[in-house]
Design a protein around this motif. Sequence first.
Motif, PDB file in Angstrom:
ATOM      1  N   ASP A 183      15.250 -17.191 -44.122  1.00 37.19           N
ATOM      2  CA  ASP A 183      14.787 -17.762 -42.861  1.00 37.19           C
ATOM      3  C   ASP A 183      14.733 -16.740 -41.735  1.00 37.19           C
ATOM      4  O   ASP A 183      14.191 -17.025 -40.662  1.00 37.19           O
ATOM      5  N   SER A 184      15.297 -15.577 -41.967  1.00 41.64           N
ATOM      6  CA  SER A 184      15.310 -14.531 -40.950  1.00 41.64           C
ATOM      7  C   SER A 184      15.397 -13.189 -41.641  1.00 41.64           C
ATOM      8  O   SER A 184      15.596 -13.098 -42.856  1.00 41.64           O
ATOM      9  N   GLY A 185      15.233 -12.136 -40.845  1.00 43.14           N
ATOM     10  CA  GLY A 185      15.397 -10.810 -41.393  1.00 43.14           C
ATOM     11  C   GLY A 185      16.855 -10.523 -41.720  1.00 43.14           C
ATOM     12  O   GLY A 185      17.784 -11.099 -41.130  1.00 43.14           O
ATOM     13  N   ASP A 186      17.049  -9.647 -42.674  1.00 43.12           N
ATOM     14  CA  ASP A 186      18.398  -9.289 -43.105  1.00 43.12           C
ATOM     15  C   ASP A 186      18.958  -8.230 -42.162  1.00 43.12           C
ATOM     16  O   ASP A 186      18.372  -7.148 -41.997  1.00 43.12           O
ATOM     17  N   LEU A 187      20.096  -8.542 -41.530  1.00 42.85           N
ATOM     18  CA  LEU A 187      20.749  -7.630 -40.589  1.00 42.85           C
ATOM     19  C   LEU A 187      22.104  -7.144 -41.076  1.00 42.85           C
ATOM     20  O   LEU A 187      22.885  -6.605 -40.299  1.00 42.85           O
ATOM     21  N   SER A 188      22.373  -7.340 -42.346  1.00 41.53           N
ATOM     22  CA  SER A 188      23.690  -6.975 -42.875  1.00 41.53           C
ATOM     23  C   SER A 188      23.896  -5.466 -42.912  1.00 41.53           C
ATOM     24  O   SER A 188      25.027  -4.993 -42.816  1.00 41.53           O
ATOM     25  N   ASP A 189      22.834  -4.705 -43.052  1.00 38.92           N
ATOM     26  CA  ASP A 189      22.938  -3.246 -43.114  1.00 38.92           C
ATOM     27  C   ASP A 189      22.465  -2.574 -41.828  1.00 38.92           C
ATOM     28  O   ASP A 189      22.118  -1.390 -41.828  1.00 38.92           O
ATOM     29  N   PHE A 190      22.451  -3.325 -40.735  1.00 37.63           N
ATOM     30  CA  PHE A 190      21.941  -2.767 -39.488  1.00 37.63           C
ATOM     31  C   PHE A 190      22.943  -1.795 -38.885  1.00 37.63           C
ATOM     32  O   PHE A 190      24.146  -2.069 -38.827  1.00 37.63           O
ATOM     33  N   ILE A 191      22.442  -0.647 -38.440  1.00 33.49           N
ATOM     34  CA  ILE A 191      23.257   0.356 -37.759  1.00 33.49           C
ATOM     35  C   ILE A 191      23.201   0.075 -36.261  1.00 33.49           C
ATOM     36  O   ILE A 191      22.117   0.012 -35.683  1.00 33.49           O
ATOM     37  N   GLU A 192      24.357  -0.097 -35.638  1.00 31.73           N
ATOM     38  CA  GLU A 192      24.409  -0.463 -34.229  1.00 31.73           C
ATOM     39  C   GLU A 192      23.692   0.575 -33.370  1.00 31.73           C
ATOM     40  O   GLU A 192      23.854   1.782 -33.557  1.00 31.73           O
ATOM     41  N   ASP A 193      22.924   0.064 -32.427  1.00 28.08           N
ATOM     42  CA  ASP A 193      22.167   0.927 -31.537  1.00 28.08           C
ATOM     43  C   ASP A 193      22.922   1.092 -30.222  1.00 28.08           C
ATOM     44  O   ASP A 193      23.622   0.176 -29.761  1.00 28.08           O
ATOM     45  N   VAL A 194      22.767   2.263 -29.590  1.00 25.51           N
ATOM     46  CA  VAL A 194      23.500   2.547 -28.357  1.00 25.51           C
ATOM     47  C   VAL A 194      22.863   1.873 -27.144  1.00 25.51           C
ATOM     48  O   VAL A 194      23.513   1.714 -26.106  1.00 25.51           O
ATOM     49  N   GLU A 195      21.610   1.481 -27.257  1.00 26.40           N
ATOM     50  CA  GLU A 195      20.923   0.912 -26.109  1.00 26.40           C
ATOM     51  C   GLU A 195      20.644  -0.574 -26.249  1.00 26.40           C
ATOM     52  O   GLU A 195      20.582  -1.292 -25.238  1.00 26.40           O
ATOM     53  N   TRP A 196      20.507  -1.066 -27.483  1.00 28.19           N
ATOM     54  CA  TRP A 196      20.081  -2.445 -27.697  1.00 28.19           C
ATOM     55  C   TRP A 196      21.084  -3.191 -28.559  1.00 28.19           C
ATOM     56  O   TRP A 196      21.661  -2.627 -29.504  1.00 28.19           O
ATOM     57  N   GLU A 197      21.256  -4.460 -28.235  1.00 32.16           N
ATOM     58  CA  GLU A 197      22.028  -5.388 -29.062  1.00 32.16           C
ATOM     59  C   GLU A 197      21.057  -6.325 -29.785  1.00 32.16           C
ATOM     60  O   GLU A 197      20.098  -6.808 -29.180  1.00 32.16           O
ATOM     61  N   ILE A 198      21.327  -6.594 -31.066  1.00 33.91           N
ATOM     62  CA  ILE A 198      20.483  -7.474 -31.858  1.00 33.91           C
ATOM     63  C   ILE A 198      21.089  -8.871 -31.842  1.00 33.91           C
ATOM     64  O   ILE A 198      22.234  -9.073 -32.236  1.00 33.91           O
ATOM     65  N   HIS A 199      20.312  -9.848 -31.372  1.00 37.07           N
ATOM     66  CA  HIS A 199      20.775 -11.230 -31.303  1.00 37.07           C
ATOM     67  C   HIS A 199      20.077 -12.128 -32.313  1.00 37.07           C
ATOM     68  O   HIS A 199      20.191 -13.348 -32.216  1.00 37.07           O
ATOM     69  N   GLY A 200      19.381 -11.545 -33.260  1.00 39.07           N
ATOM     70  CA  GLY A 200      18.734 -12.344 -34.291  1.00 39.07           C
ATOM     71  C   GLY A 200      17.368 -11.786 -34.652  1.00 39.07           C
ATOM     72  O   GLY A 200      16.772 -10.981 -33.915  1.00 39.07           O
ATOM     73  N   MET A 201      16.886 -12.245 -35.816  1.00 37.40           N
ATOM     74  CA  MET A 201      15.567 -11.833 -36.291  1.00 37.40           C
ATOM     75  C   MET A 201      14.952 -12.975 -37.097  1.00 37.40           C
ATOM     76  O   MET A 201      14.783 -12.883 -38.315  1.00 37.40           O
ATOM     77  N   PRO A 202      14.626 -14.089 -36.451  1.00 40.62           N
ATOM     78  CA  PRO A 202      14.073 -15.240 -37.185  1.00 40.62           C
ATOM     79  C   PRO A 202      12.687 -14.933 -37.736  1.00 40.62           C
ATOM     80  O   PRO A 202      11.923 -14.144 -37.173  1.00 40.62           O
ATOM     81  N   ALA A 203      12.379 -15.596 -38.858  1.00 39.91           N
ATOM     82  CA  ALA A 203      11.089 -15.407 -39.528  1.00 39.91           C
ATOM     83  C   ALA A 203      10.332 -16.728 -39.558  1.00 39.91           C
ATOM     84  O   ALA A 203      10.907 -17.786 -39.846  1.00 39.91           O
ATOM     85  N   VAL A 204       9.049 -16.668 -39.258  1.00 45.93           N
ATOM     86  CA  VAL A 204       8.186 -17.851 -39.219  1.00 45.93           C
ATOM     87  C   VAL A 204       6.898 -17.527 -39.975  1.00 45.93           C
ATOM     88  O   VAL A 204       6.313 -16.459 -39.783  1.00 45.93           O
ATOM     89  N   LYS A 205       6.485 -18.465 -40.833  1.00 42.22           N
ATOM     90  CA  LYS A 205       5.231 -18.298 -41.559  1.00 42.22           C
ATOM     91  C   LYS A 205       4.101 -18.963 -40.780  1.00 42.22           C
ATOM     92  O   LYS A 205       4.225 -20.095 -40.322  1.00 42.22           O
ATOM     93  N   ASN A 206       2.996 -18.253 -40.634  1.00 42.97           N
ATOM     94  CA  ASN A 206       1.821 -18.750 -39.927  1.00 42.97           C
ATOM     95  C   ASN A 206       0.613 -18.692 -40.853  1.00 42.97           C
ATOM     96  O   ASN A 206       0.477 -17.767 -41.660  1.00 42.97           O
ATOM     97  N   VAL A 207      -0.231 -19.673 -40.708  1.00 49.67           N
ATOM     98  CA  VAL A 207      -1.504 -19.695 -41.439  1.00 49.67           C
ATOM     99  C   VAL A 207      -2.605 -19.764 -40.384  1.00 49.67           C
ATOM    100  O   VAL A 207      -2.732 -20.751 -39.664  1.00 49.67           O
ATOM    101  N   ILE A 208      -3.384 -18.697 -40.298  1.00 49.99           N
ATOM    102  CA  ILE A 208      -4.373 -18.548 -39.228  1.00 49.99           C
ATOM    103  C   ILE A 208      -5.756 -18.419 -39.844  1.00 49.99           C
ATOM    104  O   ILE A 208      -5.944 -17.729 -40.851  1.00 49.99           O
ATOM    105  N   THR A 209      -6.709 -19.073 -39.217  1.00 48.99           N
ATOM    106  CA  THR A 209      -8.114 -18.933 -39.599  1.00 48.99           C
ATOM    107  C   THR A 209      -8.807 -18.117 -38.522  1.00 48.99           C
ATOM    108  O   THR A 209      -8.915 -18.544 -37.372  1.00 48.99           O
ATOM    109  N   TYR A 210      -9.239 -16.940 -38.885  1.00 47.01           N
ATOM    110  CA  TYR A 210      -9.862 -16.037 -37.936  1.00 47.01           C
ATOM    111  C   TYR A 210     -11.350 -16.359 -37.783  1.00 47.01           C
ATOM    112  O   TYR A 210     -11.958 -17.053 -38.611  1.00 47.01           O
ATOM    113  N   GLY A 211     -11.937 -15.844 -36.714  1.00 47.15           N
ATOM    114  CA  GLY A 211     -13.336 -16.126 -36.428  1.00 47.15           C
ATOM    115  C   GLY A 211     -14.291 -15.503 -37.408  1.00 47.15           C
ATOM    116  O   GLY A 211     -15.419 -15.992 -37.591  1.00 47.15           O
ATOM    117  N   CYS A 212     -13.855 -14.441 -38.064  1.00 47.44           N
ATOM    118  CA  CYS A 212     -14.756 -13.762 -39.000  1.00 47.44           C
ATOM    119  C   CYS A 212     -14.894 -14.503 -40.321  1.00 47.44           C
ATOM    120  O   CYS A 212     -15.912 -14.393 -40.997  1.00 47.44           O
TER     121      CYS A 212
END
Length: 490
Positions: free
Chosen positions: A192-221
């Motif tokens: 349901d989300s990206g895997d953050l178990s092996d994430f290396i902590e960043d000095v500038e940013w904190e990660i509060h989640g990485m949810p995943a959503v499936k989309n089905v889009i019909t393009y104009g072409c």
Amino acid sequence: MKRNSLPFCCFSLWLVLTAVILQGVESAQGKYAQMLFNELFEDYSNALRPVEDTDKALNVTLQITLSQIKDMDERNQILTAYLWIRQSWYDAYLKWDKDEYDGLDSIRIPSNLVWRPDIVLYNKADDDFSEPVNTNVVLRYDGKITWDAPAITKSSCVVDVSYFPFDDQQCNLTFGSWTYNGNQVDIINALDSGDLSDFIEDVEWEIHGMPAVKNVITYGCCSEPYPDITFTLILKRRSSFYIFNLLLPCVLISFLAPLGFYLPADSGEKVSLGVTVLLALTVFQLMVAESMPPSENVPLIGKYYIATMTMITASTALTIIIMNIHHCGAEAQPVPQWARVVILDYMSKIFFVYDVGENCTSPQRVKTQEHKLRKDFKYQKKQDRHKVVTSQLSRNRNNDSDLKKKLNGHLNNSNGIQCENAKDAVNCCSCYKVLIKNIEYIANCVRDHKANRAKGIEWKKVAKVMDRFFMWIFFIMVFFMSFLIIGKAI
């Protein structure tokens, strides 16, 4: 000794037999793997979708593991991330019976030998359009192929810097097939989300989640649906660096602006202090502007800088006006009555502004002096004393004998002039008149000087009271703005 050596010999013989058996097994597995590879890829083609029924869609399971955030370029709005991309699908033409190959259930082969889905990052912002890393794939006996590939991606990210440096960002990573539509290749979320178990902590940013959503889009072409999976990376900036390097110096510098009103007007440094503080804030403003995107949204720290610079500009302008009031001299008009009442009487008490020798417990003496100076200034042009002297002289003329005696006695004692008759007395009287006029002229000059000095002192006190008034006003403004921006941080 023989009894102790027998168990050791048995153990050594067991190790040798185990090694021989394992070597034979490995040799057998290598032989079967080579044979299996030759048989599987003898007539195999990686150009077409590996499905038995072309009307059915091939399901590809996608999983993203975030390993590291390498860079967030706010100015160019590009996120650079290190990802592990896992794709798995079933190949209908790469199956075997593991019992026929001595229980061999999986092999690892180069990925370019099998069909691979052309899943790419839609919002890629990299100039390099090279092929994915050709790592090996794991092929199982039931036809399941698992492909793990590392990737350093540069994706476009809409950066909202309205609350910089206390901002939250949401960056999307959209993966989908470039040529296959949903009727041919369908993408399925592994999690349901990206895997953050092996994430290396960043000095500038904190990660509060990485949810995943499936989309089905019909393009104009095209009329066919195109599925994709969007991973939303939720980031929160660590603001400690910016607080200590950009915000705190600005707050400290901004508190110097009200102190310019406390400087004595005769020091000549009031305007210089305001200009120096304004230049220092301009340097910090340029540092922030260089790292921010050129958008209409002004960051929070930029708004604070602009408000502080506006306040310092206003304080410098008011300082110039107050210095002009301070240096009002004899040519200036007297202090208006309303200013004398409001500023000198009331505001001076509120802001504890007193003259030299005056304090909050004994202001009566200074009030008496001020009243005397005002009275002298009010009647400086009247010649009351001259009228008194003239009337005295007219009364003395009615009595010639007394006048002669007084004049003769006074002139004999003071000037040594001998008057023997009435004509000499009249001459002495005219000399006395000239002397009185000279004395009155000197007295008028002294009186005018005192009146002008009193007028200058009043204007200087007005300027001092206004300095204290604006000093507290700007201190309150600086404190209020600093409290607002720190409140955003909390």
